[in-house]
Structure formats: C-alpha cells, structure tokens
Design an enzyme around this catalytic site. Structure first.
Site, PDB file in Angstrom:
ATOM      1  N   GLY A  53       0.835  -1.206   0.000  1.00 22.41           N
ATOM      2  CA  GLY A  53       0.000   0.000   0.000  1.00 22.41           C
ATOM      3  C   GLY A  53       0.864   1.248   0.000  1.00 22.41           C
ATOM      4  CG  ASN A  55      -1.101   3.447  -4.062  1.00 26.15           C
ATOM      5  OD1 ASN A  55      -1.219   2.306  -3.646  1.00 26.15           O
ATOM      6  ND2 ASN A  55      -2.091   4.327  -4.027  1.00 26.15           N
ATOM      7  CB  THR A  56      -1.853   7.044  -1.387  1.00 27.58           C
ATOM      8  OG1 THR A  56      -2.357   8.285  -0.918  1.00 27.58           O
ATOM      9  CG2 THR A  56      -2.703   5.933  -0.798  1.00 27.58           C
ATOM     10  CB  ILE A  58       1.255   5.734   6.527  1.00 27.12           C
ATOM     11  CG1 ILE A  58       0.074   6.373   7.258  1.00 27.12           C
ATOM     12  CG2 ILE A  58       2.413   5.562   7.480  1.00 27.12           C
ATOM     13  CD1 ILE A  58      -0.494   5.459   8.331  1.00 27.12           C
ATOM     14  CB  SER A 182      -5.816   0.969  13.843  1.00 23.60           C
ATOM     15  OG  SER A 182      -6.672   1.948  14.373  1.00 23.60           O
ATOM     16  CE1 TYR A 207      -9.052  -0.135   9.418  1.00 22.27           C
ATOM     17  CE2 TYR A 207      -9.561   0.931  11.512  1.00 22.27           C
ATOM     18  CZ  TYR A 207      -8.702   0.746  10.439  1.00 22.27           C
ATOM     19  OH  TYR A 207      -7.504   1.424  10.382  1.00 22.27           O
TER      20      TYR A 207
HETATM   21  P1  NDP Z   1      -4.569   5.216   2.674  1.00 19.96           P
HETATM   22  O1  NDP Z   1      -5.979   4.871   2.329  1.00 19.96           O
HETATM   23  O2  NDP Z   1      -4.058   6.558   2.345  1.00 19.96           O
HETATM   24  O3  NDP Z   1      -3.586   4.097   2.104  1.00 19.96           O
HETATM   25  C1  NDP Z   1      -3.931   2.750   2.136  1.00 19.96           C
HETATM   26  C2  NDP Z   1      -3.112   1.993   1.125  1.00 19.96           C
HETATM   27  O4  NDP Z   1      -3.517   0.615   1.130  1.00 19.96           O
HETATM   28  C3  NDP Z   1      -3.325   2.490  -0.307  1.00 19.96           C
HETATM   29  O5  NDP Z   1      -2.109   2.449  -0.991  1.00 19.96           O
HETATM   30  C4  NDP Z   1      -4.266   1.461  -0.883  1.00 19.96           C
HETATM   31  O6  NDP Z   1      -4.197   1.330  -2.290  1.00 19.96           O
HETATM   32  C5  NDP Z   1      -3.731   0.218  -0.212  1.00 19.96           C
HETATM   33  N1  NDP Z   1      -4.652  -0.906  -0.343  1.00 19.96           N
HETATM   34  C6  NDP Z   1      -5.939  -0.986   0.023  1.00 19.96           C
HETATM   35  N2  NDP Z   1      -6.452  -2.174  -0.338  1.00 19.96           N
HETATM   36  C7  NDP Z   1      -5.457  -2.867  -0.953  1.00 19.96           C
HETATM   37  C8  NDP Z   1      -5.365  -4.118  -1.573  1.00 19.96           C
HETATM   38  N3  NDP Z   1      -6.412  -4.932  -1.671  1.00 19.96           N
HETATM   39  N4  NDP Z   1      -4.191  -4.506  -2.096  1.00 19.96           N
HETATM   40  C9  NDP Z   1      -3.119  -3.693  -2.042  1.00 19.96           C
HETATM   41  N5  NDP Z   1      -3.137  -2.474  -1.489  1.00 19.96           N
HETATM   42  C10 NDP Z   1      -4.303  -2.061  -0.953  1.00 19.96           C
HETATM   43  O7  NDP Z   1      -4.490   4.973   4.259  1.00 19.96           O
HETATM   44  P2  NDP Z   1      -3.324   5.172   5.329  1.00 19.96           P
HETATM   45  O8  NDP Z   1      -2.048   5.520   4.700  1.00 19.96           O
HETATM   46  O9  NDP Z   1      -3.887   6.031   6.379  1.00 19.96           O
HETATM   47  O10 NDP Z   1      -3.305   3.680   5.933  1.00 19.96           O
HETATM   48  C11 NDP Z   1      -2.150   2.897   6.072  1.00 19.96           C
HETATM   49  C12 NDP Z   1      -2.362   1.965   7.249  1.00 19.96           C
HETATM   50  O11 NDP Z   1      -2.464   2.728   8.456  1.00 19.96           O
HETATM   51  C13 NDP Z   1      -3.640   1.133   7.168  1.00 19.96           C
HETATM   52  O12 NDP Z   1      -3.342  -0.200   7.540  1.00 19.96           O
HETATM   53  C14 NDP Z   1      -4.553   1.774   8.200  1.00 19.96           C
HETATM   54  O13 NDP Z   1      -5.465   0.849   8.749  1.00 19.96           O
HETATM   55  C15 NDP Z   1      -3.551   2.263   9.226  1.00 19.96           C
HETATM   56  N6  NDP Z   1      -4.032   3.342  10.088  1.00 19.96           N
HETATM   57  C16 NDP Z   1      -4.265   4.599   9.581  1.00 19.96           C
HETATM   58  C17 NDP Z   1      -4.735   5.611  10.412  1.00 19.96           C
HETATM   59  C18 NDP Z   1      -5.028   6.977   9.901  1.00 19.96           C
HETATM   60  O14 NDP Z   1      -5.436   7.833  10.701  1.00 19.96           O
HETATM   61  N7  NDP Z   1      -4.853   7.264   8.621  1.00 19.96           N
HETATM   62  C19 NDP Z   1      -4.983   5.365  11.854  1.00 19.96           C
HETATM   63  C20 NDP Z   1      -4.693   4.017  12.274  1.00 19.96           C
HETATM   64  C21 NDP Z   1      -4.234   3.065  11.425  1.00 19.96           C
HETATM   65  P3  NDP Z   1      -5.234   2.158  -3.247  1.00 19.96           P
HETATM   66  O15 NDP Z   1      -4.765   3.573  -3.264  1.00 19.96           O
HETATM   67  O16 NDP Z   1      -5.109   1.458  -4.566  1.00 19.96           O
HETATM   68  O17 NDP Z   1      -6.587   2.017  -2.635  1.00 19.96           O
END
Ligand code: NDP
Length: 326
Positions: A53, A55-56, A58, A182, A207
């Site tokens: 993950g 591409n965007t 964290i 999380s 979740y």
């Molecule tokens: P984003 O939605 O910005 O990034 C999530 C990433 O996961 C994207 O690159 C997305 O790809 C990828 N992804 C989702 N589904 C799949 C899949 N089936 N196969 C491969 N890649 C996938 O979220 P964050 O950066 O915030 O999240 C990163 C982690 O941090 C997660 O595990 C989240 O649960 C955790 N987290 C985040 C918090 C927050 O406040 N943001 C708080 C607590 C935990 P695509 O762009 O193609 O969808």
C-alpha cells in the site's frame, strides 16, 4: 473616554487570551498529536525493503524515508498507475533509482502468490517487510476468494504474504516484519464461529477485528520466529490525514467537511509524521531485538488484553492458515 479605555482593555485582554489559546493549541498539537519521531540515522545501503500500500498515505512516506536511507525499496501496490506515480515521487524525493513497483492486490490470494513468487525469484534478500496497506469501513463486500473485505485484506492478505516470503526474510536476518494496526484494535473482538461477519455485518466492528488480528498476528509470529533473528512489530501510527476515510458515506463527508477540516488540522498528523512509528519499528536501534510487541508514538504500548491471550493468537494463526490454504 472611559468607554475607549474599557474598549482598549477588552481588546488587549482579547489579544492576550487569543495568543495564549493559539500557543496552547500549538503545544497540544506538538506534544499530544504529532508526538515522537524516529530519530535513528541508520543507513540501509544494500538492504531490501517491501512496503504494501505504498502508493499513497503513510506507505508512500515510509517508502520515501527507506529510499533516502539507501535501501532498495519495492512498492507493492494494487493500482499500477498510482503505483508508477508513487515510484516517481519516491525517486525524486530520495535521489535513488533503486525503487521499483510490483503489483500486489491483497484482496486476491492469486495476486499475493504471483507477487511473492516473483519477489523470491528476483530478490536476493528481504530485510524489511512492512505490512501497511489497509481498507477501512467498507460496505459489506467480499475479496476475490470470498473473504469479508476488511478482514481479508488487512489480516488474511498480509498473513499469506508474510508466510510466503518468510524463508527469504529468515535468510536475510537480522530482519524485521512490521504490521500497521490501529488504536481501533482496542475495540475489536474475535468470534471464531463467524470471523467473516456472515451475520450482522458492522463496518466498524469488522475494521476493529481486522486490526486486532494484526496485533495478534505480529505477537504469534514473533513467538514462532524466536531465535531466528527476525523480529516482529505491530503499531498504531496516530491519526493521520490520508485517503483512509474514502469509504465513509459521501453524505456524511459533505455534512461534516466544514467542521472536519479545522478539526483534522488540529488533531491529525501529516502522512510523514504518521510514518514515524512504522520507521522506528523498521529501522531504529531502540527497537532492535524486541519482538512481538505493540507500539504507539515510537514507544512500546499495552495492547488490548484480548491480544495477549496466547491460546487465541495460536487459534487465529491456525484459522488463517486454513483460510489461505497454507
Ligand atoms: P490510505 O488509504 O491513504 O492508504 C492505504 C493503502 O492501502 C493504499 O495504498 C491502498 O491502495 C492500499 N490498499 C488498500 N487495499 C489494498 C489491496 N487490496 N491490495 C493492495 N493495497 C491495498 O491509508 P493510510 O495511509 O492512512 O493507511 C495505512 C495503514 O495505516 C492502514 O493499515 C490503516 O489501517 C492504518 N491506520 C491509519 C490511520 C489513519 O489515521 N490514517 C490510523 C490508524 C491506522 P489504493 O490507493 O489502490 O486504494
């Protein structure tokens, strides 16, 4: 005249109060929201790191930091266009050309198997695996293999991926496996009779369960890898402004946008700040040799007590093995 004096006094009082309030909010944001950063200066030249993950959010900032430290960084992304843009971002930001994109859809066991076998063929070593990708609050839907989407992607996908790469990670020891969970895991629970929510689906509950599973997985994995030189970590990254809320109902987003913006400015980290605990677990000297723990704010934290039940961690492992046909 008296009126003016009174007005001046009010104005200066108002200015002083506003100044104190702004300083208070800034201090609150600095200490309570942003928190600690990864201060390690460790270089990673010659090392290989995989970030799911990436591409965007964290994941992208984590990849950038690892590339700046000299690692060969593999961005494991499901969307190739977004992935290519992220590779350019990481290359430009780090000045490194050793950054590659690999397609990985964690909602497909076939994709995970293809990704893993290519990595095992092409890479000599894997020093750091960061299980970062995640989905949150999806409406009820299933992965390609019929798993509930959040549990299937966040937990089962990373479970299979890690296991398929494990021999190479062991060969590369000392190495680290970091799984982004999380704070929501504190609200999670397991029901081994209905892990996939075939009855009474709740997007939040699902979740939270997937994130509890992340913590239990890292703990059980740590135990299984004792003595191998591979250490494991799960963590809460903080509250971060990313695309994670993309599945929130559009109507709610529209209603709350005007108040969410200032609130998130105050209470949310930037993605770079949000990557710090992941990086601390992945590279820091302080986290070296410590395994199976849950981290928050670059420090070890106490997880949900359900994650400390050894029997359930083992049961979750065995259940996951069956689901992904390991
Ligand atoms: P984003 O939605 O910005 O990034 C999530 C990433 O996961 C994207 O690159 C997305 O790809 C990828 N992804 C989702 N589904 C799949 C899949 N089936 N196969 C491969 N890649 C996938 O979220 P964050 O950066 O915030 O999240 C990163 C982690 O941090 C997660 O595990 C989240 O649960 C955790 N987290 C985040 C918090 C927050 O406040 N943001 C708080 C607590 C935990 P695509 O762009 O193609 O969808």
């Amino acid at each position: 005249m008296e009126f003016l004096n009174f007005g001046c006094c009010n104005l200066s009082t108002l200015l002083i109060c506003s100044g104190v309030a702004v300083l208070g909010l800034a201090a609150f944001r600095y200490f309570a929201v942003i928190g600690r950063s990864c201060t390690s200066k460790r270089r990673l030249d010659g090392k290989v790191a995989i970030v799911t993950g990436a591409n965007t959010g964290i994941g992208k900032e984590t990849a950038l930091d690892l590339a700046k430290r000299g690692a060969r960084v593999i961005l494991a992304c499901r969307d190739e266009k977004k992935g290519r843009e992220a590779v350019s971002y990481v290359k430009e930001g780090s000045g490194s050309e050793n950054v590659v994109l690999k397609k990985l859809d964690l909602a497909s066991l076939a994709s995970i198997r293809t990704f893993s076998s290519e990595i095992l063929d092409e890479e000599d070593r894997i020093d750091i695996l960061i299980n970062n990708a995640g989905v949150m609050l999806t409406p009820y839907c299933l992965t390609e293999d019929g798993f509930e989407m959040q549990f299937g992607t966040n937990h089962l996908g990373h479970f299979l991926l890690t296991n398929l790469l494990l021999d190479k990670i062991k060969e590369s020891a000392p190495s680290r496996i970091v799984t982004v969970s999380s704070v929501g895991h504190y609200f999670g629970s397991l029901d081994f009779n209905d892990m996939m929510w075939s009855k009474h689906y709740g997007s939040q509950k699902s979740y939270f369960r997937s994130k509890l599973a992340n913590v239990m997985f890292a703990r059980e994995l740590g135990k299984r890898l004792e003595g191998t030189g591979v250490t494991t970590y799960s963590l809460h990254p903080g509250s971060i402004n990313t695309e994670l809320g993309r599945h929130l109902v559009a109507g709610w987003k529209a209603i709350f946008k005007p108040i969410l913006y200032p609130i998130s400015w105050l209470l949310a980290k930037t993605p770079t700040q949000g990557a710090q605990t992941t990086l601390h677990c992945a590279v820091s000297e302080e986290a070296e040799g410590i395994t199976g723990k849950y981290w928050s704010n670059c420090s070890i934290a106490k997880p949900n007590k359900l994650a400390l039940i050894d029997e359930d961690c083992k049961k979750l492992w065995e259940y996951s093995e069956q689901q992904v046909n390991l």
